[in-house]
Scaffold this active site. Structure first.
Site, short mmCIF file in Angstrom:
data_model
loop_
_atom_site.label_atom_id
_atom_site.label_comp_id
_atom_site.label_asym_id
_atom_site.label_seq_id
_atom_site.Cartn_x
_atom_site.Cartn_y
_atom_site.Cartn_z
N SER A 253 4.60 1.13 -4.69
CA SER A 253 4.11 1.42 -3.34
C SER A 253 3.57 0.16 -2.69
CB SER A 253 3.02 2.48 -3.43
OG SER A 253 1.93 2.15 -2.61
N LYS A 254 3.83 0.05 -1.40
CA LYS A 254 3.42 -1.18 -0.71
C LYS A 254 1.90 -1.32 -0.66
CE LYS A 254 3.58 0.61 3.96
NZ LYS A 254 4.24 0.56 5.24
N ARG A 255 1.20 -0.20 -0.89
CA ARG A 255 -0.26 -0.27 -0.92
C ARG A 255 -0.76 -0.94 -2.19
NH1 ARG A 255 0.12 1.21 3.71
NH2 ARG A 255 -0.13 3.32 4.50
N LYS A 256 0.15 -1.11 -3.16
CA LYS A 256 -0.30 -1.70 -4.43
C LYS A 256 0.52 -2.91 -4.86
CE LYS A 256 -2.98 1.96 -6.24
NZ LYS A 256 -2.87 3.27 -6.83
#
Ligand code: GLU
Length: 504
Positions: A253-256
């Site tokens: 995920s781009k959040r991580k």
């Protein structure tokens, strides 16, 4: 085998994800192996999230990865148009056909009714939120509502009992009780199709023989099977590829993690190394070779060797592979050319010059100012992030919130980033200059001072900026999903001050 036709169907709703490249490579290999065709279809029916820039970025990312398609929105083909927003009348026609055949129905539920149903479902613990109240209206009742111009959606009449069974060519038999499947919406009240309807109508009309896509779509497949059955169409073969997983074992995920193809391009990975790496994901070759060209991959490609469980996206492995490609595929002259093409060129340097013109005593100071533009892993220290009385966990929250706000901006522009940084100071009720700015300098440049921060972020661009936020957060500790949700909730309420003990 009949003429093989495979497709990828990305939605232009964000940065071009490496997952799209990964799935494309397997589709392309499959098409080449069986002398078939590889089709690019753009699924842009989500009008609020789709954007032509994102579509353009998908083309660019695929081409950078050396992935070319036989039919698509840009080059046309026998079964076009290949952009779903240009096919709306087709979906409408098919949805209405199912209504006529009483396999689908008009549902007039209002927003309020749907909310109410959801509440009831929550308290009774029923999986489906919709209670099918419009499924059996009389023709007269329907006509009356149509005459009153009530708005409606079209829903599929999902059989109430039994099972949906299908054979996934990778995962084996998948059985889903029909009681678990909602009367899914096919056509929305604005006349736009849902993903399910558009996807299967197009796969049918475009004569797709094999649907090779990520595992995240496997739960949608029973709905697709029901639709194929409702239309009495032949089903394609489904092959659900293992998901790309981050270090935490969850979906990449781009959040991580960095997920945009452009991140890899901009940080200096070779596209051949990245594509080689992606073909290693979820696949093991017979001879266990790890370095090969795409042509060799195709030659030896055996779909039965695709794995069934998730594939770890191991950046260290990618780094190793990239180095092997630099050593083995680039001559010294090539390397020089590639470095120039990458960032050592006039275009890039012209962006830096206005930022250093009045800031250097000698030319040597150019590098002191701009080292962070050429370094991926900054030298973060505790001292750097010790900003006034801000504790590490507070710094993490401030940085995460800033990252979330920047996420909403498609392209980072200096003045908007600056505005956002002031907004952060206001939301947390902290000093902009004494807390927010030092944290940002530390995060973006790995130092206390440097050239203008916001312009520098604009030059680094969104993917690298996001990666720096993630790296800084990782350096400072970590952030739980619970905390992330709290931040999001408070962002909606426009008050983040409760996260900070020591105010200024
Ligand atoms: N539009 C879907 C996506 O964004 C397509 C999924 C599929 O391949 O069916 O990936």
């Amino acid at each position: 085998m009949t003429d093989v036709r495979v497709r990828i169907a990305p939605s232009p709703t964000g940065d071009p994800h490496v997952g799209t490249i990964y799935i494309s490579l397997f589709n392309l290999a499959f098409a080449k192996k069986y002398n078939g065709k590889f089709i690019l279809r753009i699924e842009d029916t989500d009008q609020t999230r789709s954007h032509p820039t994102f579509e353009k970025n998908i083309f660019e990312a695929l081409k950078w990865a050396n992935i070319h398609w036989d039919e698509g929105p840009d080059i046309g083909g026998t079964f076009g148009p290949y952009r779903q927003s240009e096919r709306l009348s087709i979906y409408k026609k098919y949805a209405e056909k199912l209504v006529e055949e009483k396999k689908a129905y008009r549902c007039f539920a209002t927003k309020e009714e749907l909310n109410e149903m959801r509440q009831v479902a929550k308290t009774t613990g029923t999986p489906s939120g919709y209670d099918r109240r419009y499924r059996n209206l009389s023709d007269a009742e329907i006509q009356k509502r149509l005459d009153e111009k009530q708005s409606y959606v079209i829903r599929l009449k999902v059989p109430l009992t039994g099972e949906c069974v299908f054979e996934d060519a990778i995962k084996g038999t998948i059985t889903t009780p029909l009681a678990d499947i909602d009367d899914q919406v096919l056509l929305k009240s604005d006349g736009f199709p849902t993903y399910h309807l558009a996807n299967i109508v197009d796969d049918h009309l475009m004569k797709i023989t094999h649907v090779i896509r990520g595992d995240e779509w496997i739960s949608s497949t029973p709905k697709h099977i029901l639709l194929y059955e409702a239309f009495s169409w032949d089903k394609p073969t489904f092959m659900h590829m293992p998901l790309l997983l981050g270090k935490d074992g969850k979906k990449l995920s781009k959040r991580k993690n960095p997920t945009s193809t452009f991140y890899f391009k901009e940080t200096g990975y070779l596209s051949d190394a990245l594509t080689n790496f992606l073909t290693l994901m979820g696949y093991s070759s017979k001879d266990e070779k790890e370095i090969y060209s795409f042509d060799d991959f195709v030659k030896n490609f055996d779909p039965t060797r695709i794995g069934t469980s998730g594939a770890f996206f191991d950046i260290q492995k990618l780094d190793w592979l990239n180095q092997q490609y630099i050593i083995n595929t680039l001559s010294e002259k090539d390397l020089l050319d590639r470095l120039k093409k990458w960032q050592f060129n006039d275009d890039f340097f012209k962006k830096l010059i206005p930022l250093c013109h009045t800031r250097m005593k000698t030319f040597m100071e150019f590098m002191e100012l701009f080292d962070f533009m050429f370094i991926n892993h900054l030298n973060y220290t505790d001292e750097l992030f010790t900003v006034k009385q801000t504790a590490k966990n507070e710094a993490i929250i401030i940085l995460y919130a800033m990252m979330l706000l920047l996420e909403k901006q498609d392209m980072l522009k200096a003045e908007n980033i600056e505005k956002t940084s002031h907004e952060i100071a206001d939301l947390f009720k902290i000093h902009h200059k004494k807390i927010v700015m030092p944290l940002l300098y530390a995060t973006i440049m790995g130092k206390k001072f440097g050239p203008p921060l916001f312009k520098s972020c604009e030059i680094l661009k969104k993917d690298r900026v996001r990666a720096r936020f993630l790296n800084a957060i990782e350096f400072l500790g970590s952030i739980s999903n619970k905390k992330i949700n709290e931040i999001k909730k408070q962002l909606e309420k426009k008050d983040l001050s409760m996260f900070i003990k020591q105010k200024d």
